[in-house]
Design a protein around this motif. Structure first.
Motif, mmCIF file in Angstrom:
data_model
loop_
_atom_site.group_PDB
_atom_site.id
_atom_site.type_symbol
_atom_site.label_atom_id
_atom_site.label_comp_id
_atom_site.label_asym_id
_atom_site.label_seq_id
_atom_site.Cartn_x
_atom_site.Cartn_y
_atom_site.Cartn_z
ATOM 1 N N UNK A 1 35.281 68.538 49.062
ATOM 2 C CA UNK A 1 34.021 69.532 49.331
ATOM 3 C C UNK A 1 33.137 69.964 50.082
ATOM 4 N N UNK A 2 33.073 68.800 50.753
ATOM 5 C CA UNK A 2 31.336 68.316 51.913
ATOM 6 C C UNK A 2 30.432 68.847 51.182
ATOM 7 N N UNK A 3 30.295 69.827 51.088
ATOM 8 C CA UNK A 3 29.295 71.141 51.058
ATOM 9 C C UNK A 3 28.636 71.238 49.882
ATOM 10 N N UNK A 4 29.989 71.050 49.030
ATOM 11 C CA UNK A 4 30.066 71.498 47.306
ATOM 12 C C UNK A 4 30.293 73.113 47.226
ATOM 13 N N UNK A 5 30.345 73.603 46.551
ATOM 14 C CA UNK A 5 30.888 75.176 45.354
ATOM 15 C C UNK A 5 30.038 75.191 45.391
ATOM 16 N N UNK A 6 28.763 74.847 44.659
ATOM 17 C CA UNK A 6 27.918 76.069 44.474
ATOM 18 C C UNK A 6 27.589 75.827 42.659
ATOM 19 N N UNK A 7 27.313 76.585 42.243
ATOM 20 C CA UNK A 7 27.445 76.818 40.878
ATOM 21 C C UNK A 7 29.168 77.495 40.419
ATOM 22 N N UNK A 8 29.348 76.911 39.124
ATOM 23 C CA UNK A 8 30.891 76.591 38.810
ATOM 24 C C UNK A 8 30.777 76.642 37.438
ATOM 25 N N UNK A 9 31.934 77.736 36.491
ATOM 26 C CA UNK A 9 32.402 77.794 35.456
ATOM 27 C C UNK A 9 33.821 76.973 35.080
ATOM 28 N N UNK A 10 34.183 76.856 34.422
ATOM 29 C CA UNK A 10 35.756 76.281 34.182
ATOM 30 C C UNK A 10 36.395 77.520 35.389
ATOM 31 N N UNK A 11 37.184 78.602 35.136
ATOM 32 C CA UNK A 11 37.511 79.503 35.949
ATOM 33 C C UNK A 11 37.391 79.537 37.082
ATOM 34 N N UNK A 12 35.987 79.345 37.496
ATOM 35 C CA UNK A 12 36.594 79.390 39.215
ATOM 36 C C UNK A 12 36.328 77.757 39.566
ATOM 37 N N UNK A 13 35.898 76.798 39.179
ATOM 38 C CA UNK A 13 35.796 75.961 38.462
ATOM 39 C C UNK A 13 37.871 75.458 39.100
ATOM 40 N N UNK A 14 38.101 75.554 38.626
ATOM 41 C CA UNK A 14 40.044 75.623 39.068
ATOM 42 C C UNK A 14 40.495 76.100 40.021
ATOM 43 N N UNK A 15 40.167 77.645 39.825
ATOM 44 C CA UNK A 15 40.358 77.945 41.241
ATOM 45 C C UNK A 15 39.655 77.378 42.569
ATOM 46 N N UNK A 16 38.791 76.987 42.453
ATOM 47 C CA UNK A 16 38.528 76.335 43.800
ATOM 48 C C UNK A 16 39.078 74.241 43.847
#
Length: 635
Positions: free
Chosen positions: A361-376
């Motif tokens: 994702x070129x613009x980035x995902x912002x702050x991530x934890x493990x679950x959200x990092x898997x989700x996105x």
């Protein structure tokens, strides 16, 4: 007086000679009588047997080959009638003349004639050699009518292998073919004309069980070797039927769902390890190899860019891409490199040394934890998790979840894939492991490769709570129908040692992947709650992307040549509430896992649950493929 004396001397000489001659004659006739007695009385059984062998011809009879069945008894490999013509060299006065006469009745080209002559040279002269088989009834009747004028020719009605589903099961069932010279061995069955043995797949692995035991026929023949009548027959012992774990209806659906796409899919029962579908698309028609593949057909198969002869499900070795991320997360949690609450900021890239590692994702995902990092499917989070964890701990987790080693499935040609370590790189390439390579491994790229069956196995071990289930494709008890109670089946598998709380975070991430509003595969979700699917998308590069390509985005993936496009992957399990099935799908050069692989996996998992082959009969109702969400883009 002198005359009488001479007469007496002559008489004595004559008497001695007569006595000697008589003794010699007596000895000769005695020896002859003794020899006759020895031959006719003492050796009578031996010579009676030799006489019988001259009168009776013993012929080996091939047994009926066992069938290959799906779990519900559908015939995946069976037998059909085979009309064929053979030639016996020692009975043919002139092999060339006989073959020439045959060619006027049926098609016997120069290559067939050359093959027959080669086989006659390497076999014993009394062994029949196949000239042509799979004849039509008209051709068979025509040869039968002219058989008195064809010395050495034998007509035979036997059986040949038949694959009613054609390419659909070609990589699983395999095919049979003629016995090569290197395969002859000691089994006399292998010398029979036209005898077939397994060459690949289940046909090869279980060849001896399928082959059975030969029978024999005793034929009375005349002095010219022509058959007069059959005295007795023993048909031998037919081969065993082999029952597979495969569901033919599910396999058919999965193959049709792939359509023209090249790729593979595997569906497992997560508790028993039974493989319910194993697809490698496109396939080939195994009947071609049985009846004799032509040069044109062979060139077609070898020249096809989609490689139909390769069983992609177990031989295709692909970078797993983002489907590898659950494994990386579990390794990081176990190593203490991250916690479930560890947060990593994703600006769209990560700087490491002199290199820049980009997120999808070129613009980035912002702050991530493990679950959200898997989700996105945030790449930057897993770059950091892998950097902190190290390749060796990631490799150890991968091994526990079934990657990087043979699964042990009973099929030919399975490949291991590769899970790299520092020691592997030093031993293989003579180079030390670079720290930047940890980042690449973190998103399932670099040296790491897996097979689709291994990815399905990984998903199964995650979904069943961490038990080291192993895939199998043959029913051990030979029984038809549903599987055994999963609670009993689970007792046979050891645990891989994952903490339940760690596993729950990985599974929660997979659930969110197919859930709105940010899941990368939300567009491929199953909307019926009782059949809901969890999963993970993945896209793996097949070539390095240059900085210019990344910055200018000159061409989209679908605009590139087919061979340069990314592979599309998806792994899944279902239903979420009570997991029973796991699946892995790869579409070669399909681009986005969310757009290409996930919809295929969704439909296969939905059909799996509708059929529910592990638990209920065919008549059970279930969802239809209309109960799905519209496809949307994703990572």
């Amino acid at each position: 007086m002198a005359i009488n004396r001479r007469d007496n001397d002559l008489q004595r000489v004559f008497t001695r000679r007569a006595l000697l001659l008589g003794t010699a004659q007596l000895g000769l006739f005695g020896a002859l009588a003794a020899r006759l007695y020895y031959l006719q009385v003492m050796e009578s059984d031996k010579y009676m047997l030799l006489a019988e062998e001259n009168r009776i011809s013993m012929r080996l009879l091939p047994p009926r080959r066992g069938r290959v069945l799906d779990r519900f008894g559908h015939e995946l490999a069976s037998n059909r009638r085979n009309y064929r013509v053979l030639i016996v060299a020692e009975q043919a006065r002139n092999v060339d003349a006989t073959l020439e006469a045959l060619s006027k009745l049926i098609q016997v080209d120069d290559s067939q004639k050359a093959r027959v002559k080669r086989e006659i040279e390497r076999r014993r002269k009394f062994v029949p050699v196949v000239v042509a088989e799979n004849l039509s009834w008209d051709d068979f009747a025509k040869i039968n009518l002219h058989s008195p004028d064809l010395p050495g020719v034998q007509l035979d009605v036997g059986e040949t292998r038949d694959y009613p589903y054609g390419p659909m099961f070609s990589h699983v069932v395999g095919y049979v073919g003629a016995v090569s010279e290197s395969e002859l061995g000691d089994d006399p069955l292998l010398e029979l004309p036209g005898f077939r043995i397994g060459k690949s797949g289940v046909e090869k692995v279980y060849d001896e069980r399928l082959r059975g035991r030969a029978g024999h026929s005793e034929i009375e023949v005349n002095a010219y070797g022509r058959a007069i009548r059959e005295l007795r027959r023993n048909n031998g012992q037919p081969g065993d039927d082999i029952v597979l774990t495969i569901d033919a209806d599910l396999q058919r659906f999965a193959v049709e769902r792939f359509g023209e796409e090249s790729g593979a899919a595997a569906v497992l029962d997560i508790h028993t390890g039974e493989i319910l579908a194993l697809v490698s698309n496109p396939g080939y028609d195994p009947n071609w190899f049985n009846v004799g593949i032509t040069q044109a057909q062979w060139r077609q198969l070898n020249g096809d860019k989609y490689k139909p002869l390769i069983n992609k499900a177990i031989q295709g070795q692909y970078p797993p891409g983002s489907t590898f991320k659950m494994l990386v997360g579990l390794a990081a949690l176990e190593a203490g490199a991250v916690t479930p609450d560890t947060r990593v900021f994703c600006p769209g890239h990560m700087e490491f040394g002199n290199n820049t590692f980009h997120c999808w994702k070129k613009g980035g995902h912002g702050t991530m934890n493990l679950v959200s990092a898997l989700e996105e499917s945030c790449d930057v989070y897993f770059y950091e998790a892998a950097r902190r964890t190290g390749v060796d701990k990631i490799a150890e987790m991968a091994k526990r979840l079934g990657l990087g080693d043979l699964t042990g499935v009973d099929l030919t040609g399975e490949r291991k894939g590769l899970i790299p370590t520092r020691a592997w790189k030093q031993a293989t390439l003579g180079q030390p492991w670079a720290q930047g390579e940890n980042l690449v491994i973190g998103i399932g790229q670099g040296y790491v490769t897996t097979t689709p069956l291994q990815l399905a196995l990984m998903a199964a071990r995650l979904a069943n709570g961490g038990y080291a289930v192993s895939p199998r494709i043959v029913r051990e008890d030979g029984a038809l129908g549903p599987a055994t109670d999963p609670r009993l089946a689970a007792q046979r598998w050891p645990h891989v040692g994952l903490k339940r709380e760690h596993l729950d975070y990985a599974l929660e991430g997979m659930i969110r992947v197919t859930s709105p509003p940010r899941g990368t595969a939300q567009g491929a979700r199953i909307t019926l709650a009782q059949y809901a699917m969890a999963g993970k998308t993945g896209s793996s590069q097949v070539r390095r992307i240059s900085r210019q390509e990344r910055e200018t985005r000159v061409r989209k993936n679908e605009e590139k040549p087919w061979e340069e496009r990314d592979h599309a992957l998806f792994v899944a399990y279902a239903p979420i509430q009570a997991p029973r099935y796991a699946c892995a799908v790869i579409v070669e050069h399909g681009g986005s896992g969310a757009k290409m692989a996930a919809p295929i996996a969704r439909d296969i998992m939905l059909e799996t649950q509708r059929l529910d082959p592990s638990r209920k009969p065919r008549s059970a109702p279930g969802p239809t493929t209309a109960s799905v969400a519209p496809v949307k883009g994703g990572g």
